[in-house]
Motif scaffolding. Sequence first.
Motif, PDB file in Angstrom:
ATOM      1  N   GLN A  31      70.130  11.791  17.910  1.00  0.00           N
ATOM      2  CA  GLN A  31      71.257  11.596  18.822  1.00  0.00           C
ATOM      3  C   GLN A  31      72.538  11.324  18.050  1.00  0.00           C
ATOM      4  OE1 GLN A  31      70.098   8.507  21.513  1.00  0.00           O
ATOM      5  NE2 GLN A  31      68.800   9.863  22.760  1.00  0.00           N
ATOM      6  N   ARG A  32      72.444  10.505  17.010  1.00  0.00           N
ATOM      7  CA  ARG A  32      73.637  10.211  16.195  1.00  0.00           C
ATOM      8  C   ARG A  32      74.168  11.471  15.524  1.00  0.00           C
ATOM      9  NH1 ARG A  32      72.387   4.774  12.694  1.00  0.00           N
ATOM     10  NH2 ARG A  32      72.299   3.317  14.434  1.00  0.00           N
ATOM     11  N   THR A  33      73.262  12.247  14.913  1.00  0.00           N
ATOM     12  CA  THR A  33      73.719  13.451  14.212  1.00  0.00           C
ATOM     13  C   THR A  33      74.343  14.448  15.186  1.00  0.00           C
ATOM     14  OG1 THR A  33      71.490  14.386  14.353  1.00  0.00           O
ATOM     15  CG2 THR A  33      72.086  13.283  12.302  1.00  0.00           C
ATOM     16  N   SER A  34      73.781  14.596  16.372  1.00  0.00           N
ATOM     17  CA  SER A  34      74.379  15.520  17.336  1.00  0.00           C
ATOM     18  C   SER A  34      75.749  15.017  17.795  1.00  0.00           C
ATOM     19  CB  SER A  34      73.447  15.730  18.531  1.00  0.00           C
ATOM     20  OG  SER A  34      73.306  14.544  19.254  1.00  0.00           O
ATOM     21  N   ARG A  35      75.880  13.695  17.993  1.00  0.00           N
ATOM     22  CA  ARG A  35      77.168  13.143  18.407  1.00  0.00           C
ATOM     23  C   ARG A  35      78.214  13.334  17.303  1.00  0.00           C
ATOM     24  NH1 ARG A  35      76.243   7.701  18.750  1.00  0.00           N
ATOM     25  NH2 ARG A  35      77.422   7.342  16.849  1.00  0.00           N
ATOM     26  N   ILE A  36      77.811  13.125  16.057  1.00  0.00           N
ATOM     27  CA  ILE A  36      78.756  13.287  14.937  1.00  0.00           C
ATOM     28  C   ILE A  36      79.173  14.751  14.799  1.00  0.00           C
ATOM     29  CG2 ILE A  36      78.950  13.154  12.422  1.00  0.00           C
ATOM     30  CD1 ILE A  36      77.215  10.606  12.592  1.00  0.00           C
ATOM     31  N   LYS A  37      78.232  15.661  14.976  1.00  0.00           N
ATOM     32  CA  LYS A  37      78.577  17.088  14.901  1.00  0.00           C
ATOM     33  C   LYS A  37      79.577  17.465  15.985  1.00  0.00           C
ATOM     34  CE  LYS A  37      74.392  18.863  12.753  1.00  0.00           C
ATOM     35  NZ  LYS A  37      73.197  19.713  12.928  1.00  0.00           N
ATOM     36  N   LYS A  38      79.387  16.939  17.192  1.00  0.00           N
ATOM     37  CA  LYS A  38      80.318  17.233  18.283  1.00  0.00           C
ATOM     38  C   LYS A  38      81.698  16.663  17.980  1.00  0.00           C
ATOM     39  CE  LYS A  38      77.002  17.599  22.035  1.00  0.00           C
ATOM     40  NZ  LYS A  38      76.525  17.024  23.297  1.00  0.00           N
ATOM     41  N   GLU A  39      81.735  15.458  17.397  1.00  0.00           N
ATOM     42  CA  GLU A  39      83.028  14.862  17.046  1.00  0.00           C
ATOM     43  C   GLU A  39      83.732  15.690  15.983  1.00  0.00           C
ATOM     44  OE1 GLU A  39      82.201  10.860  15.910  1.00  0.00           O
ATOM     45  OE2 GLU A  39      81.757  10.206  17.962  1.00  0.00           O
ATOM     46  N   LEU A  40      82.991  16.176  15.001  1.00  0.00           N
ATOM     47  CA  LEU A  40      83.592  17.012  13.955  1.00  0.00           C
ATOM     48  C   LEU A  40      84.105  18.329  14.531  1.00  0.00           C
ATOM     49  CD1 LEU A  40      81.133  16.470  10.970  1.00  0.00           C
ATOM     50  CD2 LEU A  40      83.477  15.637  11.196  1.00  0.00           C
ATOM     51  N   MET A  41      83.370  18.883  15.489  1.00  0.00           N
ATOM     52  CA  MET A  41      83.822  20.125  16.114  1.00  0.00           C
ATOM     53  C   MET A  41      85.088  19.887  16.921  1.00  0.00           C
ATOM     54  SD  MET A  41      80.181  21.813  17.232  1.00  0.00           S
ATOM     55  CE  MET A  41      80.871  23.273  17.956  1.00  0.00           C
ATOM     56  N   LEU A  42      85.211  18.704  17.574  1.00  0.00           N
ATOM     57  CA  LEU A  42      86.427  18.387  18.317  1.00  0.00           C
ATOM     58  C   LEU A  42      87.628  18.261  17.383  1.00  0.00           C
ATOM     59  CD1 LEU A  42      85.363  15.811  21.042  1.00  0.00           C
ATOM     60  CD2 LEU A  42      86.406  18.041  21.384  1.00  0.00           C
ATOM     61  N   GLU A  43      87.404  17.663  16.200  1.00  0.00           N
ATOM     62  CA  GLU A  43      88.498  17.516  15.234  1.00  0.00           C
ATOM     63  C   GLU A  43      88.970  18.869  14.725  1.00  0.00           C
ATOM     64  OE1 GLU A  43      87.170  14.919  12.169  1.00  0.00           O
ATOM     65  OE2 GLU A  43      87.131  13.158  13.462  1.00  0.00           O
ATOM     66  N   GLY A  45      88.897  21.575  16.461  1.00  0.00           N
ATOM     67  CA  GLY A  45      89.448  22.331  17.574  1.00  0.00           C
ATOM     68  C   GLY A  45      88.485  23.372  18.126  1.00  0.00           C
ATOM     69  N   GLU A  46      87.211  23.253  17.848  1.00  0.00           N
ATOM     70  CA  GLU A  46      86.225  24.209  18.345  1.00  0.00           C
ATOM     71  C   GLU A  46      85.718  23.769  19.712  1.00  0.00           C
ATOM     72  OE1 GLU A  46      83.123  24.753  15.491  1.00  0.00           O
ATOM     73  OE2 GLU A  46      84.516  24.952  13.833  1.00  0.00           O
ATOM     74  N   ASP A  47      85.101  24.708  20.428  1.00  0.00           N
ATOM     75  CA  ASP A  47      84.537  24.413  21.748  1.00  0.00           C
ATOM     76  C   ASP A  47      83.242  23.636  21.563  1.00  0.00           C
ATOM     77  OD1 ASP A  47      84.214  24.350  24.441  1.00  0.00           O
ATOM     78  OD2 ASP A  47      83.448  26.397  24.619  1.00  0.00           O
ATOM     79  N   VAL A  48      83.071  22.548  22.321  1.00  0.00           N
ATOM     80  CA  VAL A  48      81.961  21.636  22.104  1.00  0.00           C
ATOM     81  C   VAL A  48      80.849  21.799  23.142  1.00  0.00           C
ATOM     82  CG1 VAL A  48      81.372  19.191  21.791  1.00  0.00           C
ATOM     83  CG2 VAL A  48      83.605  20.013  21.148  1.00  0.00           C
ATOM     84  N   SER A  49      81.053  22.590  24.165  1.00  0.00           N
ATOM     85  CA  SER A  49      80.077  22.635  25.252  1.00  0.00           C
ATOM     86  C   SER A  49      78.719  23.124  24.753  1.00  0.00           C
ATOM     87  CB  SER A  49      80.567  23.527  26.385  1.00  0.00           C
ATOM     88  OG  SER A  49      80.650  24.850  25.928  1.00  0.00           O
ATOM     89  N   ASP A  50      77.656  22.478  25.229  1.00  0.00           N
ATOM     90  CA  ASP A  50      76.296  22.830  24.843  1.00  0.00           C
ATOM     91  C   ASP A  50      75.890  24.188  25.398  1.00  0.00           C
ATOM     92  OD1 ASP A  50      75.911  20.534  23.407  1.00  0.00           O
ATOM     93  OD2 ASP A  50      75.034  19.423  25.089  1.00  0.00           O
ATOM     94  N   GLU A  51      76.479  24.586  26.522  1.00  0.00           N
ATOM     95  CA  GLU A  51      76.105  25.865  27.133  1.00  0.00           C
ATOM     96  C   GLU A  51      76.432  27.023  26.205  1.00  0.00           C
ATOM     97  OE1 GLU A  51      77.358  24.207  31.500  1.00  0.00           O
ATOM     98  OE2 GLU A  51      77.846  26.263  30.969  1.00  0.00           O
ATOM     99  N   ASN A  52      77.596  26.994  25.559  1.00  0.00           N
ATOM    100  CA  ASN A  52      77.966  28.082  24.646  1.00  0.00           C
ATOM    101  C   ASN A  52      77.039  28.139  23.447  1.00  0.00           C
ATOM    102  OD1 ASN A  52      80.052  28.819  26.282  1.00  0.00           O
ATOM    103  ND2 ASN A  52      81.568  27.608  25.176  1.00  0.00           N
ATOM    104  N   PHE A  53      76.633  26.990  22.951  1.00  0.00           N
ATOM    105  CA  PHE A  53      75.765  26.943  21.778  1.00  0.00           C
ATOM    106  C   PHE A  53      74.405  27.568  22.088  1.00  0.00           C
ATOM    107  CE2 PHE A  53      74.091  25.617  17.868  1.00  0.00           C
ATOM    108  CZ  PHE A  53      72.853  25.036  18.088  1.00  0.00           C
ATOM    109  N   TYR A  54      73.793  27.137  23.193  1.00  0.00           N
ATOM    110  CA  TYR A  54      72.481  27.672  23.549  1.00  0.00           C
ATOM    111  C   TYR A  54      72.574  29.120  24.009  1.00  0.00           C
ATOM    112  CZ  TYR A  54      70.672  22.965  23.167  1.00  0.00           C
ATOM    113  OH  TYR A  54      70.304  21.744  22.688  1.00  0.00           O
TER     114      TYR A  54
END
Length: 118
Positions: A31-43, A45-54
């Motif tokens: 959970q921590r690693t996924s949250r950190i990855k999402k935060e890095l993607m926000l920094e 400027g990438e799209d963070v939605s899980d739907e696009n990833f899957y």
Amino acid sequence: MKIPSFFKTPRNQKFNIAPRYYDPVKEEIEQRTSRIKKELMLENGEDVSDENFYNSRIVGSFRHGRSKTKSTAGLTQAIIIMLLVGGGAGYLYFGNLALYIFLLVSSVLLYLKVKHII
């Protein structure tokens, strides 16, 4: 008491399942690693939605598998049907000679199919 015999009788199948366990530490790390990855993607400027990833992973998987497959089942079935109908009609008109020709042609086609030429 068991009656002796020459044949081996099958034994009962045993149900064996490996127990699963829940590891809360591992779950927290994931959970921590996924949250950190999402935060890095926000920094970045990438799209963070899980739907696009899957969605991108699923679509890519289906495209990859479909492009490599080659189906020759229809051609093989048509050849087999023509051989059977031709062999049956030939037997009615020519007798045993048609059976010999049928066996020769079918063995040649089987050889070509095994060697992946057809």
